[in-house]
Every structure is written in structure tokens, then in C-alpha cells.
Design an enzyme around this catalytic site. Structure first.
Site, mmCIF file in Angstrom:
data_model
loop_
_atom_site.group_PDB
_atom_site.id
_atom_site.type_symbol
_atom_site.label_atom_id
_atom_site.label_comp_id
_atom_site.label_asym_id
_atom_site.label_seq_id
_atom_site.Cartn_x
_atom_site.Cartn_y
_atom_site.Cartn_z
ATOM 1 N N ARG A 17 75.028 39.640 71.434
ATOM 2 C CA ARG A 17 75.077 41.110 71.356
ATOM 3 C C ARG A 17 75.953 41.624 70.214
ATOM 4 O O ARG A 17 76.529 42.710 70.302
ATOM 5 C CB ARG A 17 75.537 41.739 72.689
ATOM 6 C CG ARG A 17 74.677 41.408 73.876
ATOM 7 C CD ARG A 17 73.233 41.892 73.744
ATOM 8 N NE ARG A 17 72.426 41.258 74.770
ATOM 9 C CZ ARG A 17 71.677 40.176 74.547
ATOM 10 N NH1 ARG A 17 71.596 39.635 73.338
ATOM 11 N NH2 ARG A 17 70.982 39.629 75.518
HETATM 12 C C1 LIG Z 1 66.924 50.234 80.425
HETATM 13 C C2 LIG Z 1 67.626 49.452 79.341
HETATM 14 C C3 LIG Z 1 67.377 48.089 79.211
HETATM 15 C C4 LIG Z 1 68.027 47.329 78.209
HETATM 16 N N1 LIG Z 1 67.755 45.993 78.115
HETATM 17 C C5 LIG Z 1 68.346 45.273 77.133
HETATM 18 C C6 LIG Z 1 68.078 43.867 77.003
HETATM 19 O O1 LIG Z 1 67.332 43.267 77.779
HETATM 20 N N2 LIG Z 1 68.690 43.189 75.988
HETATM 21 C C7 LIG Z 1 69.514 43.823 75.105
HETATM 22 O O2 LIG Z 1 70.013 43.164 74.195
HETATM 23 N N3 LIG Z 1 69.794 45.145 75.204
HETATM 24 C C8 LIG Z 1 69.236 45.882 76.194
HETATM 25 N N4 LIG Z 1 69.509 47.231 76.297
HETATM 26 C C9 LIG Z 1 70.426 47.864 75.325
HETATM 27 C C10 LIG Z 1 69.684 48.532 74.139
HETATM 28 O O3 LIG Z 1 68.354 48.777 74.462
HETATM 29 C C11 LIG Z 1 69.732 47.686 72.875
HETATM 30 O O4 LIG Z 1 71.072 47.520 72.459
HETATM 31 C C12 LIG Z 1 68.919 48.338 71.722
HETATM 32 O O5 LIG Z 1 68.678 47.372 70.744
HETATM 33 C C13 LIG Z 1 69.608 49.538 71.091
HETATM 34 O O6 LIG Z 1 68.691 50.150 70.182
HETATM 35 P P1 LIG Z 1 68.728 51.715 69.903
HETATM 36 O O7 LIG Z 1 67.757 52.045 68.840
HETATM 37 O O8 LIG Z 1 68.569 52.481 71.172
HETATM 38 O O9 LIG Z 1 70.202 51.860 69.321
HETATM 39 P P2 LIG Z 1 71.287 52.954 69.663
HETATM 40 O O10 LIG Z 1 71.667 52.858 71.102
HETATM 41 O O11 LIG Z 1 70.881 54.285 69.161
HETATM 42 O O12 LIG Z 1 72.486 52.412 68.741
HETATM 43 C C14 LIG Z 1 73.074 51.157 68.999
HETATM 44 C C15 LIG Z 1 74.016 50.816 67.839
HETATM 45 O O13 LIG Z 1 73.246 50.637 66.657
HETATM 46 C C16 LIG Z 1 73.712 51.518 65.643
HETATM 47 N N5 LIG Z 1 72.559 51.928 64.839
HETATM 48 C C17 LIG Z 1 71.397 52.498 65.234
HETATM 49 N N6 LIG Z 1 70.591 52.702 64.200
HETATM 50 C C18 LIG Z 1 71.250 52.264 63.088
HETATM 51 C C19 LIG Z 1 70.952 52.192 61.699
HETATM 52 N N7 LIG Z 1 69.785 52.617 61.193
HETATM 53 N N8 LIG Z 1 71.871 51.649 60.880
HETATM 54 C C20 LIG Z 1 73.073 51.195 61.341
HETATM 55 N N9 LIG Z 1 73.408 51.239 62.640
HETATM 56 C C21 LIG Z 1 72.505 51.751 63.506
HETATM 57 C C22 LIG Z 1 74.346 52.674 66.381
HETATM 58 O O14 LIG Z 1 75.280 53.377 65.564
HETATM 59 C C23 LIG Z 1 75.014 51.931 67.518
HETATM 60 O O15 LIG Z 1 76.194 51.333 67.047
HETATM 61 C C24 LIG Z 1 68.912 47.982 77.308
HETATM 62 C C25 LIG Z 1 69.164 49.364 77.456
HETATM 63 C C26 LIG Z 1 68.537 50.084 78.458
HETATM 64 C C27 LIG Z 1 68.841 51.557 78.587
#
Ligand SMILES: Cc1cc2nc3c(=O)[nH]c(=O)nc-3n(C[C@H](O)[C@H](O)[C@H](O)COP(=O)(O)OP(=O)(O)OC[C@H]3O[C@@H](n4cnc5c(N)ncnc54)[C@H](O)[C@@H]3O)c2cc1C
Length: 292
Positions: free
Chosen positions: A170
Site C-alpha cells: 500500500r
Molecule cells: C469499498 C472500498 C474498497 C476498497 N478496496 C481496496 C482493495 O481491495 N485494495 C486496495 O488496495 N485498496 C482498496 N480500497 C482503497 C482505494 O480504493 C484505493 O486506495 C484506490 O486505489 C484509491 O484510488 P482513488 O482514485 O480513489 O484515489 P484517492 O482516494 O482520490 O487518492 C488516494 C491518494 O492518491 C493521490 N492521488 C490521486 N490522484 C493522483 C494523481 N493524479 N497524482 C498524484 N497523486 C494522486 C491522492 O492525493 C491520495 O494521496 C478500497 C476503498 C473502498 C472505499
């Protein structure tokens, strides 16, 4: 207002962040922008740098909890088409940072390129997945990442590859301001087989996630081979509810917030779970969700 000359059409002030996060609640962004081109993004970053304004990137918000009333920063959301293109060359798929992970997976399946199937069902964008090295217990996006194009805090575009790219549970070494795109080196396979694997994994992933999606966050990282879920269960927290916030019955590492619940309800429960697990099991859980 700060000076965003020439970019007035893409900059907003005091933008509520609740529609962008998975808890559907939280504070406002002092400044918010959705650039439509890479040039606009670079100009925006330089203007913020010149005026000492912090820049934060927002993907799908699935790993962010907006606890502050006002996030004193420029929140950048790469929602425009220019930031979601996906291209394929031989065994390589290149996806822009704002593309949804699901779009990357369906392109790979259609092109008969295998590797990323285990990410099926994980919400978010390609950039969010790269930053957090999203994955399952056995696999993560980092294992398939060949190169990442970034925009540095100085406004320069650079490519990170080889030794410059490190992924751990992570976590990634991608600390530059903006992740613009990722290139993934995949393996050729029958498209029907890749699609079947992706669908099977999607079903598996969904069984270990709460149903619904909105109003949910994944709270903590697993700890040294022990799942956060089992530690929460050992601490006797199954069924706990505080205000409008509760833990999902079957997926204990997910916090749920009832409609109309406040972000404070979520923060109180999150802290309570962390403190109780530490008191009962001796393990200090590390938050997966990032708090703004
Ligand atoms: C229901 C649910 C299930 C999940 N299951 C999993 C799982 O099985 N495995 C897992 O690993 N995670 C899981 N997650 C966590 C999450 O989905 C992941 O971490 C996902 O990859 C985050 O992507 P996001 O676009 O929503 O990022 P965000 O939540 O918007 O951002 C996450 C981080 O990335 C940074 N970021 C976003 N875009 C950029 C960019 N363009 N440049 C630089 N930094 C950036 C943000 O500043 C922040 O630090 C889950 C979450 C939920 C709500």
C-alpha cells in the site's frame, strides 16, 4: 482570491468536497480545479507554487476522508478527457492518471493482456492506485508497472522507471506532485480467458467489500500478515455503532456512515477502533485512508 489569471474558467473557490469522497461528507476546498489540458495543469501548478498555495491531487476519493472544515489548498481533480486516455502498444498498456481502474482492466481484457485481473473490483483511478499501490493480498499494481510519467513540484514532466520506482504494501515511491500516466507491461493471453479471470476476481473482491459503495471507507492496513479485520474482531468491536457511523457487519475493516451523518462521527469511530485494537491486542493499526 489568489491570482489565477487565464485559468478563471477552471478554478473555483470554496468547493464542497462531499460529492467527491466515498463518505459523501466532509469540508470544502479553499480552491478547486479541473484542468482540461496538461498545459493548463502545468500553468496551475506554477501559479500555486509562486503564491505558496499547497496543491493536493484528488482521484476518485475512495481513500480520502475530508475531516477539515476547510482544506487550505488547491485541490486538483483530473476529470477531463485529456487525463483519462488509454493506449495499447504490443504488450504495454499506458493509462492516464485520471482513467478509472475499471477502464484499464477492461481495455487489458479486450486486448488479451493479462496481469492486472486481481485488481478487479477495487474502486478508484489509475493514479490513485499507483500512489497507494492498490492490490490484494497476493498481487498489486506495482508488480505490473513499467514506467510512470509524473509532473514534479517544479512543473517539470519526468518519467520514473527501473530503480526509481519502488512499490511496497500500500505504498509507492511516487511522491511527486502529479501522477500523469502509468505504463503496464502485461502478458499476451486469449481475451476470453482474461475476461473470465477479471470477472471471477471481481466477484471475489465484491464478497469482501460492503455492498453499496457510497458512504464507506476502508480504514486500516493489515499488520504483519494479520488482517486488520481479524484484529478488529479480536478486540470485540463487531457490531459497534457510534452516532451515524458503524462498522460493516461482514467486512469489519470498512466504516459506514448513514446518510446525513457527519464526518466527525466517522473520525470518532475511526479513532475509537484504533485505540481499542491497540489496548486489546497491542497492535497499533496504521490508517489506510488518508485524512485531509
Ligand atoms: C469499498 C472500498 C474498497 C476498497 N478496496 C481496496 C482493495 O481491495 N485494495 C486496495 O488496495 N485498496 C482498496 N480500497 C482503497 C482505494 O480504493 C484505493 O486506495 C484506490 O486505489 C484509491 O484510488 P482513488 O482514485 O480513489 O484515489 P484517492 O482516494 O482520490 O487518492 C488516494 C491518494 O492518491 C493521490 N492521488 C490521486 N490522484 C493522483 C494523481 N493524479 N497524482 C498524484 N497523486 C494522486 C491522492 O492525493 C491520495 O494521496 C478500497 C476503498 C473502498 C472505499
Amino acid at each position: 482570491m489568489a491570482d489565477f489569471s487565464g485559468l478563471e474558467h477552471i478554478v473555483r473557490e470554496n468547493e464542497p468536497l462531499s460529492p467527491y469522497g466515498w463518505l459523501r461528507t466532509g469540508g470544502v476546498a479553499r480552491y478547486f480545479s479541473e484542468p482540461t489540458t496538461e498545459e493548463e495543469l502545468v500553468t496551475l501548478v506554477m501559479l500555486c507554487k509562486a503564491q505558496g498555495i499547497t496543491v493536493k491531487l484528488l482521484g476518485s476519493g475512495s481513500n480520502i476522508l475530508v475531516a477539515s472544515e476547510i482544506v487550505d489548498a488547491m485541490i486538483v481533480h483530473l476529470s477531463a478527457a485529456a487525463f483519462s486516455e488509454i493506449t495499447v502498444t504490443d504488450n504495454y498498456v499506458t493509462a492516464k492518471g485520471g482513467a478509472k481502474l475499471v477502464q484499464l482492466l477492461s481495455t487489458a481484457a479486450r486486448e488479451g493482456l493479462s496481469g492486472l485481473e486481481s485488481l478487479a473490483g477495487i474502486p478508484g483511478t489509475v493514479a490513485g492506485a499507483l500512489k497507494t499501490n492498490a492490490g490484494t493480498h497476493n498481487d498489486d499494481i506495482g508488480q505490473w508497472t513499467q514506467a510512470v510519467k509524473v509532473l514534479t513540484r517544479e512543473g517539470e514532466v519526468a518519467v520514473r522507471e527501473g530503480d526509481e520506482l519502488r512499490f511496497a504494501y500500500r505504498e509507492s515511491s511516487l511522491n511527486e506532485l502529479v501522477i500523469l500516466e502509468g505504463t503496464f507491461a502485461l502478458k499476451s493471453m486469449d481475451p476470453v480467458e482474461v475476461t473470465k479471470r477479471t470477472q471471477t476476481q471481481w466477484i471475489l473482491t465484491k464478497t469482501r467489500q460492503p455492498r453499496g459503495g457510497a458512504g464507506t471507507i476502508c480504514m486500516f492496513r493489515d499488520h504483519g500478515g494479520v488482517t486488520a479485520e481479524s484484529l478488529i474482531e479480536s478486540a470485540g468491536l463487531k457490531g459497534i455503532e457510534m452516532g451515524a457511523a458503524s462498522l460493516n457487519d461482514s467486512c469489519l475493516n470498512y466504516l459506514e456512515l448513514k446518510e446525513g451523518g457527519s464526518v466527525d462521527n466517522a473520525v470518532v469511530l475511526l479513532k475509537h477502533v484504533q485505540a481499542t485494537v491497540e489496548a486489546q491486542t497491542g497492535v497499533a493499526l496504521i490508517r489506510q485512508v488518508e485524512v485531509w
